[in-house]
Design a protein around this motif. Structure first.
Motif, mmCIF file in Angstrom:
data_model
loop_
_atom_site.group_PDB
_atom_site.id
_atom_site.type_symbol
_atom_site.label_atom_id
_atom_site.label_comp_id
_atom_site.label_asym_id
_atom_site.label_seq_id
_atom_site.Cartn_x
_atom_site.Cartn_y
_atom_site.Cartn_z
ATOM 1 N N GLY A 7 33.140 33.147 48.753
ATOM 2 C CA GLY A 7 32.136 33.207 47.694
ATOM 3 C C GLY A 7 32.742 33.522 46.336
ATOM 4 O O GLY A 7 32.070 34.054 45.451
ATOM 5 N N GLY A 8 33.982 33.146 46.155
ATOM 6 C CA GLY A 8 34.707 33.494 44.929
ATOM 7 C C GLY A 8 34.307 32.714 43.701
ATOM 8 O O GLY A 8 34.796 33.007 42.606
ATOM 9 N N ALA A 9 33.415 31.728 43.853
ATOM 10 C CA ALA A 9 32.892 31.015 42.685
ATOM 11 C C ALA A 9 31.490 31.494 42.317
ATOM 12 O O ALA A 9 30.876 30.952 41.403
ATOM 13 N N GLY A 10 31.003 32.503 43.027
ATOM 14 C CA GLY A 10 29.704 33.069 42.710
ATOM 15 C C GLY A 10 29.795 34.137 41.641
ATOM 16 O O GLY A 10 30.875 34.392 41.078
ATOM 17 N N GLY A 13 31.777 37.467 43.139
ATOM 18 C CA GLY A 13 33.089 37.037 43.615
ATOM 19 C C GLY A 13 33.988 36.537 42.506
ATOM 20 O O GLY A 13 35.185 36.828 42.479
ATOM 21 N N SER A 14 33.430 35.779 41.565
ATOM 22 C CA SER A 14 34.263 35.263 40.469
ATOM 23 C C SER A 14 34.708 36.383 39.540
ATOM 24 O O SER A 14 35.814 36.336 38.988
ATOM 25 N N GLU A 15 33.873 37.403 39.349
ATOM 26 C CA GLU A 15 34.300 38.568 38.555
ATOM 27 C C GLU A 15 35.490 39.254 39.215
ATOM 28 O O GLU A 15 36.455 39.640 38.546
ATOM 29 N N TYR A 16 35.420 39.398 40.539
ATOM 30 C CA TYR A 16 36.540 39.996 41.272
ATOM 31 C C TYR A 16 37.810 39.162 41.100
ATOM 32 O O TYR A 16 38.894 39.701 40.830
ATOM 33 N N VAL A 17 37.688 37.842 41.237
ATOM 34 C CA VAL A 17 38.859 36.969 41.105
ATOM 35 C C VAL A 17 39.445 37.071 39.700
ATOM 36 O O VAL A 17 40.668 37.208 39.524
ATOM 37 N N ARG A 18 38.589 36.999 38.685
ATOM 38 C CA ARG A 18 39.084 37.122 37.307
ATOM 39 C C ARG A 18 39.759 38.473 37.093
ATOM 40 O O ARG A 18 40.801 38.569 36.444
ATOM 41 N N MET A 19 39.183 39.520 37.662
ATOM 42 C CA MET A 19 39.725 40.860 37.482
ATOM 43 C C MET A 19 41.103 41.014 38.113
ATOM 44 O O MET A 19 42.039 41.522 37.475
ATOM 45 N N VAL A 20 41.251 40.578 39.363
ATOM 46 C CA VAL A 20 42.532 40.806 40.032
ATOM 47 C C VAL A 20 43.636 39.918 39.462
ATOM 48 O O VAL A 20 44.806 40.317 39.430
ATOM 49 N N LEU A 21 43.284 38.723 38.985
ATOM 50 C CA LEU A 21 44.304 37.834 38.437
ATOM 51 C C LEU A 21 44.710 38.231 37.023
ATOM 52 O O LEU A 21 45.859 37.985 36.611
ATOM 53 N N SER A 31 50.006 38.155 45.130
ATOM 54 C CA SER A 31 50.923 37.024 44.960
ATOM 55 C C SER A 31 50.161 35.706 45.030
ATOM 56 O O SER A 31 50.636 34.687 44.518
ATOM 57 N N ALA A 32 48.982 35.727 45.659
ATOM 58 C CA ALA A 32 48.148 34.531 45.761
ATOM 59 C C ALA A 32 46.706 34.950 45.995
ATOM 60 O O ALA A 32 46.436 35.956 46.671
ATOM 61 N N VAL A 33 45.783 34.169 45.420
ATOM 62 C CA VAL A 33 44.350 34.381 45.637
ATOM 63 C C VAL A 33 43.742 33.036 46.013
ATOM 64 O O VAL A 33 43.835 32.069 45.241
ATOM 65 N N THR A 34 43.143 32.971 47.187
ATOM 66 C CA THR A 34 42.461 31.757 47.632
ATOM 67 C C THR A 34 40.963 32.002 47.590
ATOM 68 O O THR A 34 40.474 32.983 48.159
ATOM 69 N N VAL A 35 40.238 31.114 46.927
ATOM 70 C CA VAL A 35 38.784 31.162 46.893
ATOM 71 C C VAL A 35 38.237 30.163 47.905
ATOM 72 O O VAL A 35 38.610 28.985 47.875
ATOM 73 N N CYS A 224 33.213 45.547 40.918
ATOM 74 C CA CYS A 224 34.467 44.978 41.407
ATOM 75 C C CYS A 224 35.613 45.990 41.354
ATOM 76 O O CYS A 224 36.514 45.959 42.200
ATOM 77 N N VAL A 225 35.588 46.887 40.395
ATOM 78 C CA VAL A 225 36.566 47.981 40.375
ATOM 79 C C VAL A 225 36.403 48.824 41.639
ATOM 80 O O VAL A 225 37.382 49.188 42.304
ATOM 81 N N GLY A 226 35.145 49.138 41.981
ATOM 82 C CA GLY A 226 34.898 49.901 43.196
ATOM 83 C C GLY A 226 35.379 49.182 44.439
ATOM 84 O O GLY A 226 35.981 49.785 45.347
ATOM 85 N N ILE A 227 35.145 47.873 44.516
ATOM 86 C CA ILE A 227 35.612 47.086 45.658
ATOM 87 C C ILE A 227 37.134 47.142 45.752
ATOM 88 O O ILE A 227 37.705 47.311 46.839
ATOM 89 N N ALA A 228 37.808 47.006 44.619
ATOM 90 C CA ALA A 228 39.277 47.044 44.616
ATOM 91 C C ALA A 228 39.801 48.396 45.086
ATOM 92 O O ALA A 228 40.808 48.476 45.805
ATOM 93 N N LEU A 229 39.125 49.473 44.683
ATOM 94 C CA LEU A 229 39.535 50.802 45.138
ATOM 95 C C LEU A 229 39.369 50.936 46.645
ATOM 96 O O LEU A 229 40.244 51.484 47.335
ATOM 97 N N VAL A 230 38.256 50.441 47.176
ATOM 98 C CA VAL A 230 38.029 50.478 48.619
ATOM 99 C C VAL A 230 39.049 49.606 49.342
ATOM 100 O O VAL A 230 39.608 49.991 50.378
ATOM 101 N N GLN A 231 39.312 48.433 48.797
ATOM 102 C CA GLN A 231 40.306 47.536 49.380
ATOM 103 C C GLN A 231 41.679 48.194 49.466
ATOM 104 O O GLN A 231 42.395 48.073 50.467
#
Length: 338
Positions: A7-10, A13-21, A31-35, A224-231
């Motif tokens: 769901g990385g184009a939603g 999900g897209s906020e998370y992808v933009r944030m981590v990249l 090193s890689a992100v697959t949506v 998305c910051v919270g998700i990254a911390l949990v991850q």
């Protein structure tokens, strides 16, 4: 670290992808992100335009319910962050089947693939709606689940499946539950972008019932910051709440949006209340705050102002989406969306 984002184009999900990249949140340094995204009506590759040229990004168009697609997508990844879901409550009331299929069976398909490939961590992104409604106080992570809409019931089922894979197979699964999100790139069937875009176009906005339903509002970047911390640091088999810390009635939210858009109450149209409409949601975020150092950074005042500005300046993004919804953008089952 290789991350698969379903769901990385939603919206979230897209906020998370933009944030981590771009490194604008916790430093995960992938090193890689697959949506993996089916690109249904609310999935939009334009949401990823700011990072489309990043060589670490790969986009796979496919369904989380397709075992062959999922198996190929999961292979070789260290982490799965699972956003993909049907999420609009009104749609679930009209037709529950797609919600059960995507949210429950899709999650099971992903969990099976992650188990088969020995994926290091599975982050399952869920919602506060699984708890039902609370009159006072706030839910902790151990609160019993009591969903009231087909959407919420499907998400509750997927939560329980994810946690069962941890307990049965020892998989490294963590679950997050968030309050209502808002921010840029949100599909304009949800209340804040629907109201803002209608008001910017000179239209009216629909207010359910007496407007007294209470929600806690969370900016999508804070989520998305919270998700990254949990991850990064969450304990396997645990649930973590991610909230924004600002509760408003729908009427109070409407007032703020009217002011932000320079409109008056004569632009508000009362409509019959939603079936089974939960009265109040409220998450206790003590656990993620104390264990992982989470604290929301975007105030509602700042976040709403920036969100209204974004929609004002990005008509080329939302006007075609609203044209597909029909009328002023209020979803109706008789209006085609694809």
């Amino acid at each position: 670290m290789r991350i698969l984002v379903t769901g990385g184009a939603g919206f979230i999900g897209s906020e998370y992808v933009r944030m981590v990249l771009t490194g604008t949140g916790p430093r995960l340094a992938p090193s890689a992100v697959t949506v993996l995204d089916k690109l249904t009506y609310s999935g939009n590759l334009a949401n990823l335009d700011p990072v489309r040229d990043d060589p670490r990004l790969r986009i796979v168009v496919g369904d989380v319910c397709d075992p062959a697609v999922v198996d190929q997508a999961v292979a070789g990844h260290d982490v799965v962050v699972h956003f993909a879901a049907e999420s609009h409550v009104d749609r679930s009331i009209h037709s529950a089947a797609p919600f059960i299929t995507t949210n429950v069976l899709g999650t099971q398909t992903l969990l099976d693939a992650a188990l088969r490939h020995g994926t290091g961590r599975f982050v399952h992104v869920s919602t506060d709606e699984v708890y039902g409604s609370i009159d006072s106080g706030s839910w902790t992570e151990t609160w019993p689940l009591a969903p009231n809409s087909p959407y919420a019931a499907a998400k509750a089922g997927s939560d329980l499946l994810a946690l069962a894979y941890h307990r049965t197979y020892g998989m490294d699964v963590v679950v997050t539950r968030c309050s209502n999100n808002y921010g840029p790139y949100q599909f304009p069937e949800k209340v804040i972008p629907l109201f803002v875009t209608n008001l910017l176009d000179g239209g009216n906005v629909p207010l359910y019932g007496d407007g007294g339903n209470v929600r806690d509002w969370l900016h999508v970047h804070d989520h998305c910051v919270g998700i990254a911390l949990v991850q990064d640091k969450g304990r396997p088999g645990e649930v973590y709440h991610i909230g924004g810390g600002t509760e408003l009635t729908n009427r109070e939210l409407t007032a703020r949006l009217l002011t932000a858009c320079g409109a008056d109450w004569d632009r508000v149209t009362p409509v019959a209340d939603r079936l089974g409409h939960d009265r109040r949601y409220s998450l206790d975020i003590t656990k993620i705050s104390e264990e992982l150092g989470y604290a929301p950074q975007v105030t509602l005042e700042r976040g709403l102002a920036e969100t209204v500005t974004w929609y004002r300046e990005n008509r080329a993004w939302w006007e075609p989406l609203k044209a597909r919804l029909g009328g002023e953008g209020t979803w109706r089952p008789d209006v085609p969306t694809r």
